[in-house]
Design an enzyme around this catalytic site. Structure first.
Site, PDB file in Angstrom:
ATOM      1  N   ASN A 137       0.416  -0.867  -0.528  1.00 36.64           N
ATOM      2  CA  ASN A 137      -0.495  -0.079   0.093  1.00 36.64           C
ATOM      3  C   ASN A 137       1.127   1.336  -0.577  1.00 36.64           C
ATOM      4  OD1 ASN A 137      -0.568   1.760   2.632  1.00 36.64           O
ATOM      5  ND2 ASN A 137       0.399   0.034   3.020  1.00 36.64           N
ATOM      6  N   PHE A 141      -1.544   8.259   4.348  1.00 33.46           N
ATOM      7  CA  PHE A 141      -2.460   8.466   5.977  1.00 33.46           C
ATOM      8  C   PHE A 141      -3.131   9.469   6.017  1.00 33.46           C
ATOM      9  CE2 PHE A 141       1.595   9.488   8.952  1.00 33.46           C
ATOM     10  CZ  PHE A 141       1.384   8.392   9.549  1.00 33.46           C
ATOM     11  N   ASN A 207       3.454   7.008  15.720  1.00 31.39           N
ATOM     12  CA  ASN A 207       3.601   6.833  14.188  1.00 31.39           C
ATOM     13  C   ASN A 207       4.685   7.359  13.450  1.00 31.39           C
ATOM     14  OD1 ASN A 207       3.604   5.201  12.119  1.00 31.39           O
ATOM     15  ND2 ASN A 207       2.091   5.362  11.326  1.00 31.39           N
ATOM     16  N   SER A 210       5.850   4.885   9.269  1.00 28.88           N
ATOM     17  CA  SER A 210       5.272   4.750   7.746  1.00 28.88           C
ATOM     18  C   SER A 210       5.725   4.864   6.381  1.00 28.88           C
ATOM     19  CB  SER A 210       3.739   5.864   7.120  1.00 28.88           C
ATOM     20  OG  SER A 210       3.040   5.905   6.036  1.00 28.88           O
ATOM     21  N   ASN A 212       4.937   6.344   3.875  1.00 27.54           N
ATOM     22  CA  ASN A 212       4.169   6.073   2.379  1.00 27.54           C
ATOM     23  C   ASN A 212       4.456   7.931   2.779  1.00 27.54           C
ATOM     24  OD1 ASN A 212       3.258   4.158   1.248  1.00 27.54           O
ATOM     25  ND2 ASN A 212       2.248   3.746   2.897  1.00 27.54           N
ATOM     26  N   THR A 213       4.497   8.512   3.693  1.00 27.80           N
ATOM     27  CA  THR A 213       4.696  10.388   4.058  1.00 27.80           C
ATOM     28  C   THR A 213       6.012  11.056   3.814  1.00 27.80           C
ATOM     29  OG1 THR A 213       2.760  10.104   5.819  1.00 27.80           O
ATOM     30  CG2 THR A 213       3.907  12.196   5.847  1.00 27.80           C
ATOM     31  N   LYS A 246       6.123   3.987  17.384  1.00 26.81           N
ATOM     32  CA  LYS A 246       5.527   2.619  16.349  1.00 26.81           C
ATOM     33  C   LYS A 246       6.423   2.532  14.984  1.00 26.81           C
ATOM     34  CE  LYS A 246       2.810  -0.277  13.637  1.00 26.81           C
ATOM     35  NZ  LYS A 246       1.352  -0.274  12.621  1.00 26.81           N
ATOM     36  N   ASN A 275       6.229  -1.666  11.589  1.00 30.70           N
ATOM     37  CA  ASN A 275       5.446  -1.633  10.117  1.00 30.70           C
ATOM     38  C   ASN A 275       5.975  -2.517   9.021  1.00 30.70           C
ATOM     39  OD1 ASN A 275       4.154   0.682   8.899  1.00 30.70           O
ATOM     40  ND2 ASN A 275       4.197   1.894  10.460  1.00 30.70           N
TER      41      ASN A 275
END
Length: 389
Positions: A137, A141, A207, A210, A212-213, A246, A275
């Site tokens: 994915n 967010f 968090n 991730s 993706n940010t 995390k 993650n």
């Protein structure tokens, strides 16, 4: 995005009277032969949306069997009926907490929640890898923001106080916090989330892992992490909920040492490992294997468990750890626990195996604990470090 964060929908069920010795067996059969295959004909994000709507309408299974007492554990002054939880990423907007708890989970984690609503990255942004039991994915967010989540969590707590959850299920809910993509002062976003949602949380999660940010994982550096955690802890309400961090699986040895040292020094209550990963194992077979984003599911099990074990060793077992990544069975959950996890979370496996997986994992885990002579779950935590794996 949180791990394993791949909202592809776990199932779409009806509720049926069940034999209490075989919880949700009818729903499991429906998933295996009808609902699961039908959902997988839809694109992943549409399937997830259908699932959330169905759960919100009450079309979900209910686990009726009593909890096995060997699975109970107490952490942070909270009693968990069992160690199995739902990872953040499934219920990003705190919309289906009660239906998921009724599935028989010991706790759920919502989010990641950012102060302002944001749409996330362009679609398509979720990709199934069925041959690998995995998902990629790059959601970024996507969520409805702080105000919406706060209203829903408040309503949930009121519903809970009125007895709206199964007997004996206190409804333990963790809240996962993120930052908006455009925010330059990341700590300010986490401060807002902690202040607003802290009173509603059984635990809060910062968090910073991730993929993706843009720039988010840089916050795992020692100096950045010290500053961030210090500000978030100052923003916590009184009484303060447990604050967890995390982390990513893609860390150097120095990174892990720094994270452990900072968490111990700052008084963090626990660590979630891990993650999603940006690595792509050579063993991946699915056509979508080269898509950008975070990989979750079965290929993540070994690396995430290795990071978990390292963190248990580096913190000398002084911090409760939540193990996430690639759990598909009671044996997998047990390996995480023996490596140092006090709690475990799953998500991606539910996509492929359905809701009865929760019952199967709990049953298998209880059997393995007894087989090895443990009288409590807590006694097995970190056993590999004491007795060898």
């Amino acid at each position: 995005m949180t791990c394993p964060s791949a909202p592809t929908g776990i199932t779409f069920f009806l509720s049926f009277p069940e034999d209490r010795r075989r919880p949700i067996s009818v729903a499991a059969s429906l998933f295996d032969h009808l609902i699961g295959p039908a959902l997988r004909l839809l694109d992943p994000e549409t399937a997830h949306g259908v699932t959330l709507k169905a759960l919100g309408m009450g079309l979900g299974p209910r686990a009726e069997a009593p909890e096995d007492p060997i699975l109970a554990i107490r952490l942070w002054g909270r009693d968990f009926a069992n160690p199995l939880g739902l990872s953040a990423g499934f219920d990003k907007d705190a919309a289906v907490m009660a239906p998921m708890l009724r599935l028989g989970l010991g706790f759920v984690e919502v989010g990641s929640i950012t102060p302002r609503p944001q749409p996330g990255n362009p679609k398509p942004r979720i990709f199934r890898l069925p041959e690998d039991g995995a998902v990629i994915n790059r959601l970024g967010f996507n969520n409805g923001g702080l105000a919406q989540a706060q209203a829903r969590l408040t309503a949930f707590r009121e519903h809970q106080a009125a007895g709206g959850l199964p007997s004996g299920n206190r409804g333990l809910v963790g809240i996962n916090l993120g930052k908006n993509k455009e925010t330059e002062d990341a700590a300010a976003d986490y401060e807002k989330g902690a202040a607003a949602l802290g009173p509603l949380a059984d635990y809060l999660v910062v968090n910073v892992s991730s993929p993706n940010t843009p720039g988010l994982r840089a916050l795992q550096g020692r100096a950045e992490l010290e500053a961030l955690l210090g500000r978030v802890m100052d923003a916590l309400p009184a009484p303060a909920p447990p604050l967890l961090l995390k982390i990513a699986p893609d860390l150097t040895e120095e990174d892990k040492q720094d994270i452990a040292a900072v968490c111990l020094a700052q008084g963090v209550s626990g660590i979630i490992a891990t993650n999603t990963t940006i690595q792509r194992p050579a063993s991946l077979k699915a056509a979508a294997r080269d898509e950008a984003g975070g990989l979750s599911g079965r290929p993540l099990f070994a690396p995430s468990t290795a990071v978990l074990a390292d963190l248990y060793r580096l913190t000398e077992g002084r911090l409760p750890l939540i193990g996430v990544g690639g759990i598909t069975s009671g044996a997998d959950a047990y390996r995480k626990i023996r490596a140092g996890a006090s709690l475990v979370q799953l998500y991606t496996a539910l996509i492929y195996r359905g809701p009865a997986l929760v019952w199967r994992i709990k049953r298998e885990l209880a059997g393995l604990l007894r087989e090895d002579g443990f009288e409590t779950l807590a006694a097995a935590v970190g056993a590999d470090h004491r007795y060898g794996g």
